[in-house]
Design an enzyme around this catalytic site. Structure first.
Site, PDB file in Angstrom:
ATOM      1  CD  GLU A  63     -44.929 -92.095 -33.293  1.00 38.51           C
ATOM      2  OE1 GLU A  63     -45.246 -91.583 -32.146  1.00 38.51           O
ATOM      3  OE2 GLU A  63     -44.074 -92.214 -34.289  1.00 38.51           O
ATOM      4  CG  ASP A  99     -48.468 -94.314 -39.258  1.00 36.32           C
ATOM      5  OD1 ASP A  99     -47.300 -94.313 -39.060  1.00 36.32           O
ATOM      6  OD2 ASP A  99     -49.162 -93.450 -38.814  1.00 36.32           O
TER       7      ASP A  99
END
Length: 201
Positions: A9, A7
């Site tokens: 953020e 991922d």
């Protein structure tokens, strides 16, 4: 051959919308997929808030330009990429991410697109495909990659579940309580070790 899906953020860079909230003082923009698991509902509310406050893509670019990768993230990513292939799977948008990708030395990014009118107003968004993180992991596995994945939030769970091994990075406590079978890491060094030395390796 191993491939790691990350991922963006919360793992490599700060939450963009929290940055916008801090710059504008609009507290509701602090909500992320840690708070609202339905991503489409969350994004539609964000767009409505931008319209209510007459904020454009230019305003958001100013915020993004001031953000830096999380402490330790660049070194973590450099060390990880020296050992395995890495793909960034994110629910953000190419129009947001490019300045941050430059700071991360241009890793491969798979995300979504914004719809922006001629006045710079964000009018909508186009998902590359529903549940795209899980589908990407599934596709990589069909190419005979052994896939490790790491994320921090609810929208990462299907990716972590689909991977050969899934690891949470600095997740909220309620997520840990709900999904205790995922290993939890709190530092980039621990995450690197978990990704490179997983039992699925």
């Amino acid at each position: 051959m191993k491939l790691v899906c990350l991922d963006l953020e919360g793992v490599l860079v700060p939450e963009i919308w929290i940055g916008v909230a801090e710059r504008t003082g609009i507290e509701e923009l602090r909500l992320t997929t840690r708070d609202i698991s339905d991503y489409s509902k969350l994004m539609n509310r964000r767009i409505a808030i931008l319209h209510e406050n007459d904020l454009s893509i230019t305003d958001i670019h100013e915020v993004i330009g001031s953000l830096e990768p999380l402490p330790g993230a660049i070194d973590f990513l450099d060390r990880l990429r020296s050992s395995v292939q890495v793909a960034i799977l994110s629910d953000t948008f190419y129009q947001f991410a490019n300045p941050l990708m430059r700071k991360l030395k241009w890793p491969s990014l798979y995300c979504n697109d914004l719809e922006i009118d001629t006045h710079g107003r964000i009018t909508g968004f186009r998902l590359r495909q529903p549940d795209q993180k899980r589908h990407a992991v599934k596709a990589f596995k069909k190419l005979n990659f052994e896939v490790m994945a790491a994320g921090d939030s609810y929208n990462d769970l299907s990716m972590l579940s689909e991977a050969d091994a899934g690891i949470l990075f600095r997740p909220p406590e309620k997520l840990v309580a709900q999904y205790p079978h995922f290993p939890v890491t709190q530092t980039h060094d621990d995450l690197l070790d978990a990704l490179l030395n997983s039992d699925a390796a």
